[in-house]
Design a protein around this motif. Structure first.
Motif, PDB file in Angstrom:
ATOM      1  N   GLU A  99       6.298  -1.742   1.175  1.00 55.45           N
ATOM      2  CA  GLU A  99       6.799  -2.490   0.018  1.00 55.45           C
ATOM      3  C   GLU A  99       5.668  -2.792  -0.965  1.00 55.45           C
ATOM      4  OE1 GLU A  99       9.349  -5.824   1.117  1.00 55.45           O
ATOM      5  OE2 GLU A  99      10.162  -4.694   2.784  1.00 55.45           O
ATOM      6  N   LEU A 100       4.471  -3.040  -0.440  1.00 55.21           N
ATOM      7  CA  LEU A 100       3.344  -3.300  -1.340  1.00 55.21           C
ATOM      8  C   LEU A 100       3.082  -2.086  -2.221  1.00 55.21           C
ATOM      9  CD1 LEU A 100       0.840  -5.153   1.033  1.00 55.21           C
ATOM     10  CD2 LEU A 100       2.649  -6.106  -0.415  1.00 55.21           C
ATOM     11  N   TYR A 101       3.254  -0.891  -1.656  1.00 46.84           N
ATOM     12  CA  TYR A 101       3.042   0.313  -2.462  1.00 46.84           C
ATOM     13  C   TYR A 101       4.130   0.477  -3.517  1.00 46.84           C
ATOM     14  CZ  TYR A 101      -0.829   1.923   0.451  1.00 46.84           C
ATOM     15  OH  TYR A 101      -2.035   2.035   1.085  1.00 46.84           O
ATOM     16  N   VAL A 102       5.339   0.034  -3.219  1.00 43.80           N
ATOM     17  CA  VAL A 102       6.398   0.080  -4.233  1.00 43.80           C
ATOM     18  C   VAL A 102       6.024  -0.835  -5.404  1.00 43.80           C
ATOM     19  CG1 VAL A 102       8.827  -0.447  -4.704  1.00 43.80           C
ATOM     20  CG2 VAL A 102       8.204   0.671  -2.555  1.00 43.80           C
ATOM     21  N   VAL A 103       5.558  -2.031  -5.080  1.00 46.28           N
ATOM     22  CA  VAL A 103       5.132  -2.969  -6.126  1.00 46.28           C
ATOM     23  C   VAL A 103       3.942  -2.390  -6.888  1.00 46.28           C
ATOM     24  CG1 VAL A 103       4.123  -5.256  -6.526  1.00 46.28           C
ATOM     25  CG2 VAL A 103       6.018  -4.985  -4.900  1.00 46.28           C
ATOM     26  N   VAL A 127      11.458   5.266   0.296  1.00 47.46           N
ATOM     27  CA  VAL A 127      10.327   6.022   0.843  1.00 47.46           C
ATOM     28  C   VAL A 127       9.584   6.746  -0.286  1.00 47.46           C
ATOM     29  CG1 VAL A 127       9.679   7.957   2.331  1.00 47.46           C
ATOM     30  CG2 VAL A 127      11.324   6.260   3.146  1.00 47.46           C
ATOM     31  N   ASP A 128      10.312   7.355  -1.188  1.00 45.21           N
ATOM     32  CA  ASP A 128       9.664   8.050  -2.306  1.00 45.21           C
ATOM     33  C   ASP A 128       8.930   7.078  -3.227  1.00 45.21           C
ATOM     34  OD1 ASP A 128      10.656  10.370  -1.319  1.00 45.21           O
ATOM     35  OD2 ASP A 128      11.820  10.918  -3.090  1.00 45.21           O
ATOM     36  N   ASP A 129       9.566   5.949  -3.519  1.00 45.80           N
ATOM     37  CA  ASP A 129       8.920   4.951  -4.384  1.00 45.80           C
ATOM     38  C   ASP A 129       7.596   4.495  -3.777  1.00 45.80           C
ATOM     39  OD1 ASP A 129      11.049   5.082  -6.093  1.00 45.80           O
ATOM     40  OD2 ASP A 129      11.894   3.124  -5.573  1.00 45.80           O
ATOM     41  N   SER A 130       7.628   4.272  -2.474  1.00 47.23           N
ATOM     42  CA  SER A 130       6.435   3.793  -1.793  1.00 47.23           C
ATOM     43  C   SER A 130       5.355   4.874  -1.778  1.00 47.23           C
ATOM     44  CB  SER A 130       6.807   3.379  -0.372  1.00 47.23           C
ATOM     45  OG  SER A 130       5.692   2.875   0.290  1.00 47.23           O
ATOM     46  N   LEU A 131       5.753   6.110  -1.526  1.00 48.47           N
ATOM     47  CA  LEU A 131       4.780   7.212  -1.502  1.00 48.47           C
ATOM     48  C   LEU A 131       4.149   7.416  -2.885  1.00 48.47           C
ATOM     49  CD1 LEU A 131       6.556   9.812   0.797  1.00 48.47           C
ATOM     50  CD2 LEU A 131       4.358   8.690   1.223  1.00 48.47           C
ATOM     51  N   ARG A 132       4.921   7.163  -3.924  1.00 43.39           N
ATOM     52  CA  ARG A 132       4.359   7.299  -5.267  1.00 43.39           C
ATOM     53  C   ARG A 132       3.231   6.277  -5.465  1.00 43.39           C
ATOM     54  NH1 ARG A 132       5.287   5.960 -10.634  1.00 43.39           N
ATOM     55  NH2 ARG A 132       6.766   4.306 -10.121  1.00 43.39           N
ATOM     56  N   GLY A 133       3.461   5.038  -5.026  1.00 47.05           N
ATOM     57  CA  GLY A 133       2.410   4.028  -5.113  1.00 47.05           C
ATOM     58  C   GLY A 133       1.221   4.394  -4.247  1.00 47.05           C
ATOM     59  N   PHE A 134       1.510   4.892  -3.062  1.00 48.93           N
ATOM     60  CA  PHE A 134       0.462   5.300  -2.128  1.00 48.93           C
ATOM     61  C   PHE A 134      -0.420   6.374  -2.762  1.00 48.93           C
ATOM     62  CE2 PHE A 134      -0.777   8.138   1.435  1.00 48.93           C
ATOM     63  CZ  PHE A 134      -1.518   7.246   2.194  1.00 48.93           C
ATOM     64  N   ALA A 135       0.225   7.349  -3.407  1.00 47.81           N
ATOM     65  CA  ALA A 135      -0.527   8.436  -4.043  1.00 47.81           C
ATOM     66  C   ALA A 135      -1.391   7.908  -5.189  1.00 47.81           C
ATOM     67  CB  ALA A 135       0.438   9.503  -4.558  1.00 47.81           C
ATOM     68  N   SER A 185       9.683   7.044   8.569  1.00 44.35           N
ATOM     69  CA  SER A 185       8.931   6.034   7.818  1.00 44.35           C
ATOM     70  C   SER A 185       9.228   4.653   8.390  1.00 44.35           C
ATOM     71  CB  SER A 185       9.302   6.101   6.340  1.00 44.35           C
ATOM     72  OG  SER A 185       8.807   7.296   5.780  1.00 44.35           O
ATOM     73  N   GLY A 186       8.558   3.641   7.859  1.00 42.94           N
ATOM     74  CA  GLY A 186       8.771   2.281   8.340  1.00 42.94           C
ATOM     75  C   GLY A 186       7.706   1.837   9.329  1.00 42.94           C
ATOM     76  N   HIS A 187       6.749   2.752   9.625  1.00 41.00           N
ATOM     77  CA  HIS A 187       5.673   2.419  10.566  1.00 41.00           C
ATOM     78  C   HIS A 187       4.326   2.343   9.860  1.00 41.00           C
ATOM     79  CE1 HIS A 187       8.698   3.306  13.480  1.00 41.00           C
ATOM     80  NE2 HIS A 187       8.744   4.579  13.163  1.00 41.00           N
ATOM     81  N   GLU A 188       4.330   2.198   8.551  1.00 39.88           N
ATOM     82  CA  GLU A 188       3.112   2.274   7.770  1.00 39.88           C
ATOM     83  C   GLU A 188       2.079   1.261   8.277  1.00 39.88           C
ATOM     84  OE1 GLU A 188       6.185   2.195   6.595  1.00 39.88           O
ATOM     85  OE2 GLU A 188       6.222   4.294   6.066  1.00 39.88           O
ATOM     86  N   PRO A 189       0.788   1.635   8.294  1.00 37.19           N
ATOM     87  CA  PRO A 189       0.198   2.817   7.670  1.00 37.19           C
ATOM     88  C   PRO A 189       0.404   4.129   8.423  1.00 37.19           C
ATOM     89  CG  PRO A 189      -1.522   1.513   8.713  1.00 37.19           C
ATOM     90  CD  PRO A 189      -0.258   0.709   8.787  1.00 37.19           C
ATOM     91  N   LEU A 190       0.817   4.108   9.703  1.00 36.54           N
ATOM     92  CA  LEU A 190       1.143   5.372  10.378  1.00 36.54           C
ATOM     93  C   LEU A 190       2.197   6.121   9.547  1.00 36.54           C
ATOM     94  CD1 LEU A 190       0.683   6.596  13.404  1.00 36.54           C
ATOM     95  CD2 LEU A 190       3.036   5.879  13.749  1.00 36.54           C
ATOM     96  N   HIS A 191       2.102   7.403   9.346  1.00 39.15           N
ATOM     97  CA  HIS A 191       1.008   8.322   9.593  1.00 39.15           C
ATOM     98  C   HIS A 191       0.206   8.558   8.310  1.00 39.15           C
ATOM     99  CE1 HIS A 191       2.738   9.643  13.515  1.00 39.15           C
ATOM    100  NE2 HIS A 191       3.872   9.376  12.920  1.00 39.15           N
ATOM    101  N   ALA A 192       0.860   8.396   7.160  1.00 37.60           N
ATOM    102  CA  ALA A 192       0.212   8.786   5.899  1.00 37.60           C
ATOM    103  C   ALA A 192      -1.112   8.055   5.673  1.00 37.60           C
ATOM    104  CB  ALA A 192       1.161   8.540   4.730  1.00 37.60           C
ATOM    105  N   GLY A 193      -1.198   6.810   6.144  1.00 33.94           N
ATOM    106  CA  GLY A 193      -2.420   6.040   5.955  1.00 33.94           C
ATOM    107  C   GLY A 193      -3.600   6.593   6.723  1.00 33.94           C
TER     108      GLY A 193
END
Ligand SMILES: Nc1ncnc2c1ncn2[C@@H]1O[C@H](COP(=O)(O)OP(=O)(O)O)[C@@H](O)[C@H]1O
Ligand SMILES: Nc1ncnc2c1ncn2[C@@H]1O[C@H](COP(=O)(O)OP(=O)(O)O)[C@@H](O)[C@H]1O
Ligand SMILES: [Mg+2]
Ligand SMILES: [Mg+2]
Ligand SMILES: [Mg+2]
Ligand SMILES: [Mg+2]
Lengths: 331, 215, 331, 215
Positions: A269-273, C12-20, C55-63
């Motif tokens: 959720e932090l990444y969404v924000v 999941v996509d929204d979060s990955l966009r922030g992650f990227a 998904s839902g286990h962040e940071p596993l695995h992408a982190g």
């Protein structure tokens, strides 16, 4: 209330014992009075950087003790500022002969206890400078309050002051850099749920299933106003806009964007924000040059987040990038 | 004539500790509503430590009221934390400086309360009406002054305690502008200030101790 | 349900966009199909290490994507394993010419989807080895179940396999080391609260105010049994004892002790559990040589923790200590 | 005579998608109780994607039942995820291989259901009684075989669908030993297996499509 704790009165000590065992390479925990010291102490001749405050905000502050950031941290009881004897013991132990910078979050208790603690060590001939962090734009009318609170922006102050001390800056320079960060950092937070202080046993406030609290502090206290929950998109705007406006961010500026979790918020959720805040800054022509996403300044298990923006210049960027080796921040 | 001597001062601290412990949840609930929910626990921790040290046979015997208050001051300072720690600590420290005698006449009680108030204002820089413990201590000091001519020191204490209690009650409608409650702005109205309430409890305990309680 | 999300189907996509955006220096996120790749790709000639799951286990695995750990990660929908086309695209993109190790958590969905994904790339001539992580001792009777689940121990498998690949080991050696970690790592978890999958909108199970669920998995599913909450001391024993017994830890052995938060647990509580687990190991004469404390394998906002123990030898210790530079783990 | 042709196969997928969407919350709730609460969402996502691709004018026209099923198979495989994705994907893929003709006689329907079952068992390695979708597919295949001599393929479908429905019902008391529900051991008893339930829904949709629905 269910917590992975035993006696609430011992919770801070129990936790610090685990912290000391897990990070023996980086820190040393002293009891009676309680404080956390960087393993090996401050390198002689370097300015020491010390911070502290109530517990319950982990990893702040103890998690930031180590090379390149804090030389000591002073944890109080949960959400209760530490006492002057703790503060003075920490300042004294941290001093490496070049003076100490005390980083204080702007709460009456922290300010008063640090004030007294500093007086005590100054009487011993140790030079101390203090900087008060007050980045919380939720407090609108600081004339009619105890002033803006110190919240997540504290991480930036500690990181940059620590880096300045590590490169050998003198006390006045380290203090001036810390003030520059304070001048350029702003934060706004939201709570989705309240948190429960162990010895209180019930949540700090009640929120309906569709309400969020905007402008939350970090002590489980209610925020400034409630709104009906409306998704990350809308909530992030309510956090980012006041921050950007208070900083008077102009197109072309470069910033650090820090999305902080309050303790019970999934990283996803932090990444969404973060994505949304990044978009909003881009719309303003502001470049996000550095990022931090994670739960660094928490309120126990509260669900929620805060958005922090720090105005960067070349020197602050360089100090942010400088190596840091602490339990919670490392690069 | 009630004698307000070292034994009284020690009984005071015992009674205060007992009454604050009884009021712990009430104080915590007040602070939960307009602060961070720790005032009851903070004060209980501090006053328990004061009693423990008073009862410790290894401690030097106290010969003046001031010595009792000084021990209470330093103990509160190093165990309470939060805003209340330095405020009560400074109050008691200042009070100890004007009570360095074996027993207190009426004027001594007035001096004690006035010094405590000055200490709190010096540290916290709050004035009456900001919804803090000053709203209990200031009327207490004023009532004490007015009762200064009383034959018996207990009457001064009674006047001070009564004024502190109504001062604390009177904080209910106020909007806080100091301390943690100030962040709530208008939302702080409707709840009694926890520090003002603990002040009323502690001053009532001084009266009870003068009446013989806490032995 | 209150979450800092917008459309659950896009979360999941929204979060990955922030992650990227936040970690552009370390990772690159590809969509259609979705996977996360290490920035710059796998160094040519090095074995690639890939993992994935719901998904839902962040940071596993992408982190954990970055130098010294994973070369790619494949995130599925929340608590739903990714699809074979995602898996095969990630394996293909990660391959640096020396083959790929796929690290799979032992869930039917993960196993089946990876199996198919691997088949697809093997048909393209890419060499793939797979290792299935099954560290969860809560599953007692693996004959009558789909077998032990893969939970927090996965972090150790990914770290050590990644370090082996980084030092230039060939695929068979990297796979054998991963298997050695799987053989020596065990985990047991507890939930204090359930979590709510965004598109479901209600918690996975209900717990009374004084109940905890022992032997919880990481998908918001109920655990093996419920007990009345009894403090960190007692709960930690219920986690550590089965782990130590299953590993048949003997006095004099050296281990990694990993206390993992489930997402909604304050760090301070994890240290309380850590201290207690450390004591219990000391009572058994077991030396805690390495430590990890934090929320690394989570179940959304679930409150709870797991205790993982990995039996160490010199080589595994060296690989654990090897440099790692990922968004979530760095030293 | 009902004609089970390409149009039927397409109507089947449309009807299945609509019925699974209607049952989405029911399936999710079953999976929430003994799994991880995503089966309804997974299946809805997958079948919606199938319908979308069937309706896409850019896709080449389908000339055999098998072509429809192959498109469904690859779409399910790449959109469902979880355990159900590869299982239904493989089932449909195997079914598509035995249905490469313009329309199906009764024996063709039997072959379709048997191939689907074989695909699921090949991938998931479950046997009857383990509380999985096999507990719906296996009785369906058996019932289809017994109805093979029916004149009309719709009767074979009806037999299969009815058997799948009772097979799914019969999973309620079972203790799971495969898939995610197996981690609950005894606690998995008392809830219908979500995958068996979705199987029953999808086979019922095949009947409805043969009766003309989903056009
Ligand atoms: N500036 C101030 N001056 C006087 N009293 C104050 C001031 N700030 C706070 N207080 C008092 O302190 C009380 C709160 O104490 P406590 O809850 O123990 O500390 P904290 O606010 O740090 O949690 C308030 O109720 C108020 O009476
Ligand atoms: N080994 C298996 N063989 C056959 N079917 C299985 C197997 N494992 C799981 N299933 C089926 O898959 C269903 C669950 O699907 P779904 O919830 O979409 O996936 P996941 O379990 O990965 O979350 C179960 O209800 C069961 O019918
Ligand atoms: Mg406090
Ligand atoms: Mg308070
Ligand atoms: Mg799933
Ligand atoms: Mg499921």
């Amino acid at each position: 209330m269910k917590k992975l704790l035993d006696d609430p009165a011992q919770a801070v000590d129990d936790s610090l014992r685990g912290f000391a065992l897990a990070h023996a390479d980086a820190v040393e925990v002293r009891f009676d009075p309680t404080f956390v010291l960087r393993a090996g102490g401050t390198p002689p001749g370097r300015v020491a950087v010390v911070s502290g405050g109530g517990s319950g905000h982990e990893p702040l502050h103890a998690g930031f003790v180590g090379a390149g950031m804090l030389d000591a941290a002073v944890p109080g009881a949960v959400f209760t500022s530490p006492t002057p004897d703790q503060v003075s013991a920490a300042l004294q132990a941290a001093d490496g002969g070049a003076g100490v910078l005390a980083i204080v979050k702007n709460y009456t208790g922290d300010v008063l206890n640090f004030e007294t603690g500093v007086e005590l060590v100054e009487a011993e001939g140790i030079e101390v400078a203090s900087v008060v962090v007050n980045d919380d734009v939720a407090v609108e009318d600081s004339l009619y309050t105890a002033g803006r609170r110190g919240v997540a922006g504290t991480v930036a102050v500690e990181k940059i002051a620590g880096a300045a001390a590590a490169r050998g800056d003198d006390l006045a320079t380290v203090a001036a850099l810390a003030e520059r960060v304070v001048a350029g950092v702003r934060t706004m937070g939201v709570a989705l749920t309240a948190c429960t202080v162990p010895h209180v046993g019930r949540p700090g406030f009640e929120l309906a299933d569709d309400e969020v609290e905007i402008g939350i502090g970090i002590h489980g206290e209610p925020g400034r106003h409630r709104v009906t929950a409306s998704g990350a998109h809308d909530i992030t705007r309510r956090l980012l806009d006041p921050v950007a406006e208070d900083l008077e961010l102009a197109s072309g500026e470069r910033v650090l964007l820090f999305v902080n979790g309050m303790g019970g918020t999934p990283l996803s959720e932090l990444y969404v924000v973060y994505a949304r805040a990044h978009d909003l800054l881009a719309e303003r022509g502001v470049e996000v040059a550095r990022s931090l996403v994670g739960s660094y300044v928490t309120s126990l298990e509260m669900q929620g987040a805060s958005v922090t923006v720090l105005r960067l210049d070349d020197e602050l960027t360089e100090l942010w990038d400088a190596p840091v080796h602490t339990p919670a921040l490392r690069w | 004539m009630t004698v307000l001597d070292v034994a009284w001062a020690e009984r005071w601290m015992h009674a205060a500790a007992a009454d604050v412990r009884d009021a712990r949840d009430e104080l915590t609930e007040l602070d939960r509503r307009i602060g961070d929910g720790d005032h009851g626990v903070n004060m209980d921790r501090g006053l328990s430590a004061v009693v423990e040290r008073l009862d410790d046979p290894a401690q030097a015997p106290r010969e003046t009221v001031g010595q009792v208050l000084r021990l209470a001051a330093t103990t509160m300072m190093s165990t309470v934390g939060g805003a209340a720690g330095p405020l009560y600590g400074t109050a008691l420290l200042r009070a100890s400086k004007v009570t360095d005698r074996a027993d207190l006449p009426s004027s001594g009680v007035v001096a004690l309360v006035e010094a405590a108030l000055e200490g709190i204002v010096a540290r916290g820089r709050a004035t009456v009406g900001e919804k803090t413990m000053v709203d209990a201590w200031q009327p207490a000091a004023e009532a004490a002054e007015q009762a200064e001519d009383a034959e018996d020191g207990i009457d001064v204490l009674r006047a001070a305690a009564a004024a502190a209690a109504s001062g604390a009650e009177a904080t209910i409608p106020l909007v806080a502008t100091k301390g943690r409650a100030s962040y709530l702005a208008e939302r702080s109205a409707g709840t009694q200030d926890p520090g003002a309430r603990s002040t009323a409890i502690i001053l009532a305990a001084a009266v009870a101790a003068a009446e013989g309680r806490g032995a």
